[in-house]
Design an enzyme around this catalytic site. Structure first.
Site, short mmCIF file in Angstrom:
data_model
loop_
_atom_site.label_atom_id
_atom_site.label_comp_id
_atom_site.label_asym_id
_atom_site.label_seq_id
_atom_site.Cartn_x
_atom_site.Cartn_y
_atom_site.Cartn_z
N CYS A 283 0.85 -1.19 0.00
CA CYS A 283 0.00 0.00 0.00
C CYS A 283 0.88 1.24 0.00
O CYS A 283 1.78 1.38 0.82
CB CYS A 283 -0.90 -0.01 1.24
N CYS B 168 0.50 3.06 3.57
CA CYS B 168 1.01 2.58 4.86
C CYS B 168 1.97 1.42 4.76
O CYS B 168 2.49 0.96 5.77
CB CYS B 168 -0.16 2.20 5.76
N CYS C 158 -7.26 -0.52 1.41
CA CYS C 158 -6.29 -1.11 2.33
C CYS C 158 -6.97 -1.25 3.70
O CYS C 158 -7.57 -0.31 4.21
CB CYS C 158 -5.07 -0.20 2.43
N CYS D 37 -4.93 1.36 6.48
CA CYS D 37 -5.02 2.83 6.46
C CYS D 37 -6.28 3.32 5.76
O CYS D 37 -6.54 4.52 5.74
CB CYS D 37 -3.78 3.43 5.82
N CYS E 107 -8.79 -4.77 -9.80
CA CYS E 107 -8.34 -3.73 -10.73
C CYS E 107 -7.83 -2.57 -9.87
O CYS E 107 -8.63 -1.83 -9.30
CB CYS E 107 -9.51 -3.33 -11.61
FE FE Z 1 -2.60 1.19 3.65
#
Ligand code: FE
Length: 187
Positions: free
Chosen positions: A101, A104, A150, A153, A173
């Protein structure tokens, strides 16, 4: 001007969802188009999977993210934006490694599950761990889609569609700007 932007946005989204059948066909007949993976990534240990309901708290204030992210990253990750297809730096990345991510650093996807979708966005048939992502229904723009974020975060990643290849039949996607790539040699 706002109307024109809204119209281009609608056209863009329509073109994204219009690729569904093309992607399904490509996925079912062209399995050799998978990303080139030369390393066994299962040997690497990631953070222990987050237990559902016990996601690590993370700062979600706009001020924090404005300082952490550039304008495009902020728009996609924190305002649920979408990068234009074929403009990101990871849709055609065929190297072996982990996609984390951008917000984070949580490892979200592996090159083991990346495939060529033809959409111009990084596409995966499953996340590294189901608890690392969060799925929500997104009814914007007159379409019912499943949004992927995510789990740590809350950063918007993209959407998941039911037209991916085996073994899951799913296509995550994802925006390139929502991800960082860590090559296998750096793990
Ligand atoms: Fe994250």
């Amino acid at each position: 001007m706002k109307f024109i932007s809204f119209l281009s946005c609608l056209l863009f989204l329509a073109s994204c969802s219009g690729q569904t059948n093309k992607v399904a066909n490509a996925a079912s007949t062209d399995t050799n188009e998978r990303a080139t993976v030369t390393a066994d990534l299962t040997q690497y240990k990631y953070d222990p999977p987050a237990v559902e309901g016990e996601v690590i708290p993370f700062d979600t204030t706009s001020a924090y993210w404005k300082a952490e992210l550039n304008d495009q990253e902020f728009n996609v990750l924190r305002e649920d934006g979408t990068e234009r297809s074929f403009t990101g730096d990871l849709w055609d990345n065929k190297r072996a490694g982990i996609y984390t991510c951008r917000g984070c650093g949580l490892p979200l996807y592996s090159s083991d599950t990346k495939f060529k979708s033809g959409t111009g966005w990084p596409s995966f048939y499953e996340p590294i761990h189901p608890n690392y992502i969060k799925e929500d229904v997104d009814n914007r723009y007159g379409m019912r889609r499943v949004e992927v974020s995510c789990a740590r975060c809350g950063g918007h990643q993209g959407h998941v569609f039911p037209d991916g290849p085996e073994p899951t039949g799913l296509r995550h996607c994802i925006n390139s700007v929502s991800l960082d790539f860590v090559p296998v040699e750096d793990l």
